[in-house]
Motif scaffolding. Structure first.
Motif, PDB file in Angstrom:
ATOM      1  N   PRO A 154       0.847  -1.181   0.000  1.00  0.00           N
ATOM      2  CA  PRO A 154       0.000   0.000   0.000  1.00  0.00           C
ATOM      3  C   PRO A 154       0.884   1.233   0.000  1.00  0.00           C
ATOM      4  CG  PRO A 154       0.073  -0.964   2.189  1.00  0.00           C
ATOM      5  CD  PRO A 154       0.896  -1.843   1.296  1.00  0.00           C
ATOM      6  N   THR A 155       0.524   2.229  -0.772  1.00  0.00           N
ATOM      7  CA  THR A 155       1.333   3.441  -0.802  1.00  0.00           C
ATOM      8  C   THR A 155       0.495   4.642  -0.373  1.00  0.00           C
ATOM      9  OG1 THR A 155       0.777   3.915  -3.098  1.00  0.00           O
ATOM     10  CG2 THR A 155       2.684   2.534  -2.707  1.00  0.00           C
ATOM     11  N   GLN A 179      -0.339  -8.742  11.493  1.00  0.00           N
ATOM     12  CA  GLN A 179       0.696  -8.397  10.543  1.00  0.00           C
ATOM     13  C   GLN A 179       1.069  -6.933  10.659  1.00  0.00           C
ATOM     14  OE1 GLN A 179      -0.254  -8.999   6.434  1.00  0.00           O
ATOM     15  NE2 GLN A 179       1.838  -8.659   5.774  1.00  0.00           N
ATOM     16  N   THR A 180       2.321  -6.653  10.437  1.00  0.00           N
ATOM     17  CA  THR A 180       2.782  -5.276  10.494  1.00  0.00           C
ATOM     18  C   THR A 180       3.403  -4.889   9.169  1.00  0.00           C
ATOM     19  OG1 THR A 180       3.273  -5.497  12.849  1.00  0.00           O
ATOM     20  CG2 THR A 180       4.286  -3.655  11.691  1.00  0.00           C
ATOM     21  N   GLU A 181       2.987  -3.748   8.691  1.00  0.00           N
ATOM     22  CA  GLU A 181       3.491  -3.249   7.403  1.00  0.00           C
ATOM     23  C   GLU A 181       4.220  -1.944   7.658  1.00  0.00           C
ATOM     24  OE1 GLU A 181       4.102  -3.114   3.489  1.00  0.00           O
ATOM     25  OE2 GLU A 181       2.484  -4.488   4.050  1.00  0.00           O
ATOM     26  N   ILE A 208       6.158   1.192   5.738  1.00  0.00           N
ATOM     27  CA  ILE A 208       6.465   1.847   4.472  1.00  0.00           C
ATOM     28  C   ILE A 208       7.255   3.117   4.755  1.00  0.00           C
ATOM     29  CG2 ILE A 208       5.549   2.909   2.392  1.00  0.00           C
ATOM     30  CD1 ILE A 208       2.910   1.184   3.677  1.00  0.00           C
ATOM     31  N   VAL A 209       8.474   3.134   4.297  1.00  0.00           N
ATOM     32  CA  VAL A 209       9.310   4.310   4.500  1.00  0.00           C
ATOM     33  C   VAL A 209       9.365   5.096   3.196  1.00  0.00           C
ATOM     34  CG1 VAL A 209      11.600   5.155   5.109  1.00  0.00           C
ATOM     35  CG2 VAL A 209      10.703   3.077   6.179  1.00  0.00           C
ATOM     36  N   SER A 210       9.065   6.385   3.281  1.00  0.00           N
ATOM     37  CA  SER A 210       9.207   7.250   2.110  1.00  0.00           C
ATOM     38  C   SER A 210      10.453   8.088   2.279  1.00  0.00           C
ATOM     39  CB  SER A 210       8.004   8.184   1.969  1.00  0.00           C
ATOM     40  OG  SER A 210       6.818   7.461   2.019  1.00  0.00           O
ATOM     41  N   PRO A 226      -2.878   4.500   4.137  1.00  0.00           N
ATOM     42  CA  PRO A 226      -2.942   3.483   3.090  1.00  0.00           C
ATOM     43  C   PRO A 226      -3.261   2.149   3.736  1.00  0.00           C
ATOM     44  CG  PRO A 226      -0.657   4.016   3.608  1.00  0.00           C
ATOM     45  CD  PRO A 226      -1.504   4.899   4.472  1.00  0.00           C
ATOM     46  N   VAL A 260       1.208   5.058  15.024  1.00  0.00           N
ATOM     47  CA  VAL A 260       0.934   3.817  14.307  1.00  0.00           C
ATOM     48  C   VAL A 260      -0.553   3.723  13.959  1.00  0.00           C
ATOM     49  CG1 VAL A 260       0.804   1.307  14.690  1.00  0.00           C
ATOM     50  CG2 VAL A 260       2.864   2.579  15.333  1.00  0.00           C
ATOM     51  N   PRO A 284       8.582   3.453  15.254  1.00  0.00           N
ATOM     52  CA  PRO A 284       9.984   3.308  15.626  1.00  0.00           C
ATOM     53  C   PRO A 284      10.871   3.901  14.548  1.00  0.00           C
ATOM     54  CG  PRO A 284       9.174   1.288  14.668  1.00  0.00           C
ATOM     55  CD  PRO A 284       7.994   2.211  14.749  1.00  0.00           C
ATOM     56  N   GLN A 296       9.690   9.964   5.763  1.00  0.00           N
ATOM     57  CA  GLN A 296       8.543   9.632   6.597  1.00  0.00           C
ATOM     58  C   GLN A 296       8.376   8.128   6.713  1.00  0.00           C
ATOM     59  OE1 GLN A 296       4.780  11.121   5.255  1.00  0.00           O
ATOM     60  NE2 GLN A 296       3.754  10.554   7.153  1.00  0.00           N
ATOM     61  N   THR A 297       7.933   7.701   7.862  1.00  0.00           N
ATOM     62  CA  THR A 297       7.712   6.278   8.068  1.00  0.00           C
ATOM     63  C   THR A 297       6.259   6.041   8.433  1.00  0.00           C
ATOM     64  OG1 THR A 297       9.961   6.013   8.881  1.00  0.00           O
ATOM     65  CG2 THR A 297       8.407   4.251   9.373  1.00  0.00           C
ATOM     66  N   GLU A 298       5.673   5.072   7.759  1.00  0.00           N
ATOM     67  CA  GLU A 298       4.275   4.747   7.998  1.00  0.00           C
ATOM     68  C   GLU A 298       4.198   3.316   8.516  1.00  0.00           C
ATOM     69  OE1 GLU A 298       0.345   5.224   8.094  1.00  0.00           O
ATOM     70  OE2 GLU A 298       1.346   6.702   6.824  1.00  0.00           O
ATOM     71  N   VAL A 299       3.514   3.120   9.625  1.00  0.00           N
ATOM     72  CA  VAL A 299       3.374   1.774  10.160  1.00  0.00           C
ATOM     73  C   VAL A 299       1.903   1.407  10.257  1.00  0.00           C
ATOM     74  CG1 VAL A 299       3.769   0.265  12.128  1.00  0.00           C
ATOM     75  CG2 VAL A 299       5.510   1.927  11.473  1.00  0.00           C
ATOM     76  N   ILE A 300       1.543   0.330   9.605  1.00  0.00           N
ATOM     77  CA  ILE A 300       0.162  -0.132   9.639  1.00  0.00           C
ATOM     78  C   ILE A 300       0.120  -1.532  10.219  1.00  0.00           C
ATOM     79  CG2 ILE A 300      -1.884  -0.659   8.286  1.00  0.00           C
ATOM     80  CD1 ILE A 300       0.037   1.205   6.185  1.00  0.00           C
ATOM     81  N   VAL A 301      -0.510  -1.656  11.359  1.00  0.00           N
ATOM     82  CA  VAL A 301      -0.621  -2.963  11.986  1.00  0.00           C
ATOM     83  C   VAL A 301      -2.020  -3.502  11.739  1.00  0.00           C
ATOM     84  CG1 VAL A 301      -0.502  -4.245  14.147  1.00  0.00           C
ATOM     85  CG2 VAL A 301       1.003  -2.286  13.777  1.00  0.00           C
TER      86      VAL A 301
END
Lengths: 138, 138
Positions: A69-70, A125-127, A129-131, B69, B94, B113, B125-130
């Motif tokens: 996912p973005t 589950q953990t996702e 995404i680093v931009s 996302p 998160v 983190p 930027q960091t996006e974390v989706i659990v």
DNA sequence: GTAACTGCAAAATATTTGCATCCTT
DNA sequence: AAGGATGCAAATATTTTGCAGTTAC
């Protein structure tokens, strides 16, 4: 290489067809994530748009590829390096999106950290995404 | 509450209109993330679909809301608790998606983190989706 | 030969744009 | 009054579905 493609398809009990070959080849050659749109372009209109949808769907179900996912909400697809061997499995690596050139890559060597959630939440589950700016763009 | 809504709009130099009021109110009351679709439903068809698109777009630009996302590629929107104060800013919390009830929430208390990337990559930027099971569903 | 896959057509959805009208300031 | 916001219509874009013809095994 072509051999490897057939092997992957066979391993997943998929019949070996032109479009599956070709699309899988794209992923193998590419090494970055592809959007549906990219695939249509790179395949040079070789096959129907619908076929691309269905092929990606099939690959997803078999665990040959996974989605990323973005933030701009364009789905990208990338090979599951490990899954090709097995049936199902979750990614455990970080995804990187370059804001300059737009490429999306799996950073296989960077693992997702464990996130401690508040009482009552259960993580499946953990996702991550680093931009940012990728190697080539910096 | 209504007062707060007007204040937020004013703070962001937006004229106070029926749709902006209403949509912002939805977010304030809701406390979970909303998809475009949810908003249309909850607003009870009060305004045009196009207006919802445009309003969300405006809120995004002003940093009143942010996108989340999701693995199934439906964009969700949620309030930027902090951003309402300022102009721009990045989330540092998160996001959680319950695979049972589907709700998406910002876990403000869980910070993302720091991810150490390989040489050459620069994080912006960091996006974390659990994904998992939420409090109510477990 | 049979089951599965593909392409085409078309339906269903989702998103964007232009423009006239209405509302906020 | 003026600029911006909304609603409507319509153009685009995206995704899904049905079906007939083709291909893989």
């Amino acid at each position: 290489m072509d051999n490897g493609i057939a092997a992957i398809l066979k391993k997943n009990q998929l019949s070996i067809t032109e479009s599956r070959r070709k699309i899988l080849e794209l992923f193998l050659l590419q090494d970055t994530a592809l959007a549906h749109h990219d695939i249509e372009e790179k395949a040079q209109e070789k096959f129907d748009r619908v076929t691309v949808y269905r092929t990606l769907q099939t690959f997803l179900e078999k665990g040959i590829i996974h989605t990323i996912p973005t933030p701009d909400n364009s789905i990208k697809y990338a090979l599951c390096k490990d899954n090709c061997e097995q049936g199902h499995h979750h990614d455990d690596h970080v995804h990187f999106i370059c804001t300059r050139c737009g490429i999306t890559t799996c950073l296989e060597e960077v693992h997702v950290p464990e996130i401690i959630l508040p009482q009552g939440y259960k993580t499946v589950q953990t996702e991550v995404i680093v931009s940012g700016i990728c190697k080539s763009c910096s």
